[in-house]
Write a protein that holds these residues in place. Structure first.
Motif, PDB file in Angstrom:
ATOM      1  N   ARG A   1       0.808  -1.212   0.000  1.00  9.76           N
ATOM      2  CA  ARG A   1       0.000   0.000   0.000  1.00  9.76           C
ATOM      3  C   ARG A   1       0.836   1.253   0.000  1.00  9.76           C
ATOM      4  O   ARG A   1       0.341   2.341   0.221  1.00  9.76           O
ATOM      5  CB  ARG A   1      -0.931  -0.016   1.203  1.00  9.76           C
ATOM      6  CG  ARG A   1      -2.011  -1.075   1.029  1.00  9.76           C
ATOM      7  CD  ARG A   1      -2.860  -1.140   2.242  1.00  9.76           C
ATOM      8  NE  ARG A   1      -2.033  -1.523   3.363  1.00  9.76           N
ATOM      9  CZ  ARG A   1      -2.374  -1.336   4.620  1.00  9.76           C
ATOM     10  NH1 ARG A   1      -3.486  -0.751   4.917  1.00  9.76           N
ATOM     11  NH2 ARG A   1      -1.589  -1.716   5.590  1.00  9.76           N
ATOM     12  N   ALA A   2       2.149   1.152  -0.212  1.00 14.01           N
ATOM     13  CA  ALA A   2       2.992   2.338  -0.324  1.00 14.01           C
ATOM     14  C   ALA A   2       2.891   2.873  -1.737  1.00 14.01           C
ATOM     15  O   ALA A   2       3.285   2.237  -2.691  1.00 14.01           O
ATOM     16  CB  ALA A   2       4.443   1.987  -0.009  1.00 14.01           C
ATOM     17  N   ILE A   3       2.300   4.066  -1.917  1.00 13.10           N
ATOM     18  CA  ILE A   3       2.027   4.594  -3.252  1.00 13.10           C
ATOM     19  C   ILE A   3       3.313   5.047  -3.914  1.00 13.10           C
ATOM     20  O   ILE A   3       4.232   5.551  -3.279  1.00 13.10           O
ATOM     21  CB  ILE A   3       1.012   5.744  -3.186  1.00 13.10           C
ATOM     22  CG1 ILE A   3       0.566   6.140  -4.608  1.00 13.10           C
ATOM     23  CG2 ILE A   3       1.566   6.954  -2.476  1.00 13.10           C
ATOM     24  CD1 ILE A   3      -0.639   7.034  -4.625  1.00 13.10           C
ATOM     25  N   ALA A   4       3.394   4.825  -5.215  1.00 13.92           N
ATOM     26  CA  ALA A   4       4.514   5.348  -5.997  1.00 13.92           C
ATOM     27  C   ALA A   4       4.273   6.840  -6.197  1.00 13.92           C
ATOM     28  O   ALA A   4       3.349   7.241  -6.875  1.00 13.92           O
ATOM     29  CB  ALA A   4       4.585   4.635  -7.346  1.00 13.92           C
TER      30      ALA A   4
ATOM     31  N   ALA B   1       2.864   5.391   2.997  1.00 14.37           N
ATOM     32  CA  ALA B   1       3.973   6.239   2.569  1.00 14.37           C
ATOM     33  C   ALA B   1       3.710   7.688   2.938  1.00 14.37           C
ATOM     34  O   ALA B   1       2.573   8.169   2.856  1.00 14.37           O
ATOM     35  CB  ALA B   1       4.175   6.114   1.067  1.00 14.37           C
ATOM     36  N   CYS B   2       4.759   8.383   3.337  1.00 18.28           N
ATOM     37  CA  CYS B   2       4.673   9.809   3.657  1.00 18.28           C
ATOM     38  C   CYS B   2       4.320  10.593   2.385  1.00 18.28           C
ATOM     39  O   CYS B   2       4.955  10.401   1.338  1.00 18.28           O
ATOM     40  CB  CYS B   2       6.006  10.281   4.215  1.00 18.28           C
ATOM     41  SG  CYS B   2       6.135  12.073   4.415  1.00 18.28           S
ATOM     42  N   PRO B   3       3.324  11.484   2.433  1.00 11.33           N
ATOM     43  CA  PRO B   3       2.954  12.259   1.241  1.00 11.33           C
ATOM     44  C   PRO B   3       4.067  13.177   0.743  1.00 11.33           C
ATOM     45  O   PRO B   3       4.066  13.556  -0.432  1.00 11.33           O
ATOM     46  CB  PRO B   3       1.755  13.090   1.722  1.00 11.33           C
ATOM     47  CG  PRO B   3       1.265  12.401   2.937  1.00 11.33           C
ATOM     48  CD  PRO B   3       2.449  11.770   3.572  1.00 11.33           C
ATOM     49  N   VAL B   4       4.999  13.544   1.610  1.00 11.10           N
ATOM     50  CA  VAL B   4       6.053  14.489   1.232  1.00 11.10           C
ATOM     51  C   VAL B   4       7.293  13.767   0.715  1.00 11.10           C
ATOM     52  O   VAL B   4       7.834  14.105  -0.345  1.00 11.10           O
ATOM     53  CB  VAL B   4       6.414  15.399   2.422  1.00 11.10           C
ATOM     54  CG1 VAL B   4       7.586  16.313   2.071  1.00 11.10           C
ATOM     55  CG2 VAL B   4       5.203  16.218   2.848  1.00 11.10           C
TER      56      VAL B   4
ATOM     57  N   GLN C   1      -2.995   8.498   0.500  1.00 11.85           N
ATOM     58  CA  GLN C   1      -2.768   7.867   1.802  1.00 11.85           C
ATOM     59  C   GLN C   1      -4.082   7.646   2.547  1.00 11.85           C
ATOM     60  O   GLN C   1      -4.263   6.619   3.206  1.00 11.85           O
ATOM     61  CB  GLN C   1      -1.815   8.702   2.654  1.00 11.85           C
ATOM     62  CG  GLN C   1      -1.322   7.945   3.894  1.00 11.85           C
ATOM     63  CD  GLN C   1      -0.619   8.847   4.881  1.00 11.85           C
ATOM     64  OE1 GLN C   1      -1.261   9.384   5.778  1.00 11.85           O
ATOM     65  NE2 GLN C   1       0.688   9.006   4.717  1.00 11.85           N
ATOM     66  N   LEU C   2      -5.010   8.579   2.465  1.00 12.51           N
ATOM     67  CA  LEU C   2      -6.311   8.405   3.118  1.00 12.51           C
ATOM     68  C   LEU C   2      -7.018   7.155   2.620  1.00 12.51           C
ATOM     69  O   LEU C   2      -7.670   6.434   3.397  1.00 12.51           O
ATOM     70  CB  LEU C   2      -7.194   9.631   2.882  1.00 12.51           C
ATOM     71  CG  LEU C   2      -6.827  10.919   3.610  1.00 12.51           C
ATOM     72  CD1 LEU C   2      -7.726  12.053   3.153  1.00 12.51           C
ATOM     73  CD2 LEU C   2      -6.927  10.748   5.124  1.00 12.51           C
ATOM     74  N   VAL C   3      -6.888   6.889   1.330  1.00 12.55           N
ATOM     75  CA  VAL C   3      -7.542   5.708   0.761  1.00 12.55           C
ATOM     76  C   VAL C   3      -6.781   4.439   1.113  1.00 12.55           C
ATOM     77  O   VAL C   3      -7.359   3.435   1.555  1.00 12.55           O
ATOM     78  CB  VAL C   3      -7.659   5.848  -0.770  1.00 12.55           C
ATOM     79  CG1 VAL C   3      -8.299   4.595  -1.376  1.00 12.55           C
ATOM     80  CG2 VAL C   3      -8.475   7.080  -1.126  1.00 12.55           C
ATOM     81  N   LEU C   4      -5.462   4.472   0.948  1.00 12.89           N
ATOM     82  CA  LEU C   4      -4.656   3.272   1.167  1.00 12.89           C
ATOM     83  C   LEU C   4      -4.629   2.833   2.621  1.00 12.89           C
ATOM     84  O   LEU C   4      -4.345   1.674   2.910  1.00 12.89           O
ATOM     85  CB  LEU C   4      -3.233   3.520   0.665  1.00 12.89           C
ATOM     86  CG  LEU C   4      -3.117   3.702  -0.862  1.00 12.89           C
ATOM     87  CD1 LEU C   4      -1.762   4.243  -1.243  1.00 12.89           C
ATOM     88  CD2 LEU C   4      -3.386   2.386  -1.568  1.00 12.89           C
ATOM     89  N   THR C   5      -4.913   3.735   3.547  1.00 13.13           N
ATOM     90  CA  THR C   5      -4.969   3.371   4.966  1.00 13.13           C
ATOM     91  C   THR C   5      -6.393   3.082   5.430  1.00 13.13           C
ATOM     92  O   THR C   5      -6.631   2.898   6.618  1.00 13.13           O
ATOM     93  CB  THR C   5      -4.370   4.483   5.835  1.00 13.13           C
ATOM     94  OG1 THR C   5      -5.032   5.726   5.539  1.00 13.13           O
ATOM     95  CG2 THR C   5      -2.877   4.613   5.601  1.00 13.13           C
ATOM     96  N   GLY C   6      -7.336   3.040   4.509  1.00 14.54           N
ATOM     97  CA  GLY C   6      -8.688   2.623   4.851  1.00 14.54           C
ATOM     98  C   GLY C   6      -9.568   3.680   5.474  1.00 14.54           C
ATOM     99  O   GLY C   6     -10.649   3.366   5.973  1.00 14.54           O
ATOM    100  N   GLN C   7      -9.142   4.952   5.449  1.00 14.56           N
ATOM    101  CA  GLN C   7      -9.957   6.000   6.055  1.00 14.56           C
ATOM    102  C   GLN C   7     -11.010   6.537   5.089  1.00 14.56           C
ATOM    103  O   GLN C   7     -12.035   7.085   5.515  1.00 14.56           O
ATOM    104  CB  GLN C   7      -9.063   7.153   6.517  1.00 14.56           C
ATOM    105  CG  GLN C   7      -8.027   6.732   7.550  1.00 14.56           C
ATOM    106  CD  GLN C   7      -7.119   7.881   7.910  1.00 14.56           C
ATOM    107  OE1 GLN C   7      -7.507   8.796   8.643  1.00 14.56           O
ATOM    108  NE2 GLN C   7      -5.905   7.865   7.394  1.00 14.56           N
TER     109      GLN C   7
END
Length: 531
Positions: free
Chosen positions: A4-7, A52-55, A98-104
């Protein structure tokens, strides 16, 4: 499981021109609507594994978090969080992902049609799966360049239109269901969305199987065939052979689907028969003496232990209690039942209804009928059909009560199963607790399996089955006496199937789909009595 770590590379490159507008969450009393509804949530509610950190694009650390929309965003460091505060519009795409990949947040609308999404129609965008309402919408989306695809999904206005917050209770459920499993690095579908995606890939193979199932079964040495995936994730049909044969005996392609073969041996019903046990089977020859019998359990007995029917002229054999079920009698009266296979509880169609069902089974008591060990009487079973007729399940139920049967395994098992049934698919990690081999671990290797199962009274043809192979740390998945074991997901403990057969080495098991068991006995409105 899918990582779930986005590219973030492509997203970072276009953040500057996307013109995203930050949505600040002001301090003070929350407004009506989503923020108010999620007020009880905390950072601990979120499943951060692999985020993954957005920054920076590196691993996010929950300690460095920030409230964002109706959820939380985590960063790799204090500096990354401060960078986000100062230049939020540059990183909105990554934060939304990240909001989507962490299930929020979950996607509810198609980014092309704005209609409800279909769980089997999707494509990958970076590390994010994007869903569509229909194939035409997905095709139009693919025609966009990469930058436009990102903007159409993760832009500020688009995100608020196509994604909705996930309730706190669902986030907690997801966190339990998809927690990291250090046992395997392979893909492991654990949710209905995962299952739907993989089964959509398998669908062409299943169609080819269904159109050609008789032809495939008539090939030399074939005992079954199943739909699975090759090493590249492509759908194939696998022939299950009882012995090795020249490859030229088999087609290479059927209806455009590659065909491979593997020697697995014949498949046998997994009951234990009196007089056939090996020297390590401690349950046999106790001759009515329950004191010290390792297969006898005090009442209420756990699930996953020895049981069997007793009737005049019946064989001395036994199997496993699958689980406790809630249901209703035909007159509507609520009732509890225990579940196992027909060949365990109904003697392969021969046991009269109301026959006593014992714990332990007679095979574990010197073949002596001890009615004081009864858990109830045979209530119903799905008739097994011989002579080449098609079967879907091998199941029977016994009316019982909570003073006689509990809804949990022994302490060395997985505990209480979930009450939520999960459809099977290839790659899913599973486990079971059985009379003989106790708790073992496996992986689903095939679905839509057509297979011939050998019984003492002849062969029985099944379709729509699940094949399961052992996985570490288990050297086998099943042994004689394990018939009737409940197949559950690992982790999650969601019911998936009912174990009924296996090969002679115990490395491959055959299971009914649990939903087929429920359908076969639908008069009783059965659900798993679990968590």
């Amino acid at each position: 499981m899918r990582t779930r770590a986005i590219a973030v590379g492509s997203l970072l490159s276009l953040a500057a021109w996307l013109g995203f507008c930050a949505i600040e969450v002001a301090a003070g009393p929350p407004s009506r609507g989503g923020v108010q509804r999620l007020k009880q949530s905390t950072v601990d509610t979120v499943d951060w594994v692999g985020a993954a950190c957005p920054v920076t694009g590196t691993l996010a650390i929950p300690a460095y978090h920030l409230r964002f929309h109706d959820g939380w965003v985590a960063f790799s460091s204090h500096g990354a969080r401060e960078e986000f505060r100062k230049h939020r519009s540059d990183y909105l795409a990554q934060a939304h992902a990240q909001l989507v990949l962490t299930g929020q947040y979950r996607q509810s609308r198609c980014p092309q049609s704005n209609r409800r999404v279909h769980p089997a129609i999707f494509l990958a965008l970076g590390g994010l799966d994007v869903f569509f309402s229909d194939d035409a919408s997905r095709t139009r989306f693919l025609a966009l360049d990469e930058d436009d695809r990102t903007r159409h999904v993760l832009g500020a206005e688009q995100f608020s239109r196509f994604f909705t917050p996930v309730a706190v209770a669902d986030q907690l459920s997801r966190k339990r269901l998809v927690k990291h499993d250090e046992d395997s690095s392979q893909d492991d579908p654990r949710t209905e969305a995962d299952v739907a995606r993989i089964n959509q890939i398998l669908f062409p193979a299943m169609q080819a199987q269904d159109r050609n199932w008789k032809r495939l079964m008539e090939l030399p040495a074939v005992v079954g065939h199943t739909s699975t995936l090759d090493a590249n994730g492509k759908p194939i049909i696998q022939l299950m052979l009882k012995e090795s044969r020249p490859q030229q005996d088999y087609p290479r392609i059927i209806d455009g689907i590659p065909v491979v073969s593997e020697v697995v041996g014949e498949m046998f019903a997994m009951q234990e028969n009196g007089g056939e046990s090996d020297g390590n089977d401690l349950g046999v020859d106790w001759h009515g003496a329950m004191d010290g019998n390792p297969r006898w359990f005090s009442r209420p007995v756990p699930i996953g232990v020895s049981t069997g029917v007793s009737f005049p002229g019946g064989a001395c054999n036994g199997g496993t209690i699958a689980c406790r079920l809630k249901g209703k009698l035909p007159d509507g009266t609520p009732a509890l039942f225990l579940l196992s296979c027909n060949h365990v509880l109904a003697g392969v169609n021969l046991a009269p209804l109301q026959s006593p069902v014992l714990q332990p089974g007679k095979v574990d008591n010197g073949c002596i009928e001890d009615l004081t060990s009864s858990l109830g009487t045979l209530t119903a079973f799905k008739q097994l059909q011989f002579g080449g007729l098609v079967n879907r399940c091998d199941a029977a139920i016994v009316q019982t009560d909570e003073t006689l049967v509990s809804n949990a395994t022994p302490p060395d098992g997985y505990g209480v199963p979930s009450c939520v049934v999960l459809n099977p698919t290839v790659g899913m990690q599973v486990q079971k607790v059985g009379r003989t081999s106790k708790r073992t671990f496996g992986r689903i290797t095939g679905v839509n399996t057509t297979v011939v199962i050998m019984h003492a009274g002849g062969s029985v043809l099944f379709t729509g089955q699940i094949t399961v192979a052992n996985r570490a740390p288990s050297s086998v998945f099943t042994q004689p006496g394990d018939s009737g074991s409940l197949l559950v997901s690992d982790p999650g403990r969601n019911p998936v199937g009912l174990l009924m057969a296996g090969n002679s080495t115990g490395t491959l098991g055959i299971c009914n789909r649990f939903s087929d068991v429920q359908d076969a006995l639908n008069l009783y409105q059965l659900t798993v009595d679990g968590e």
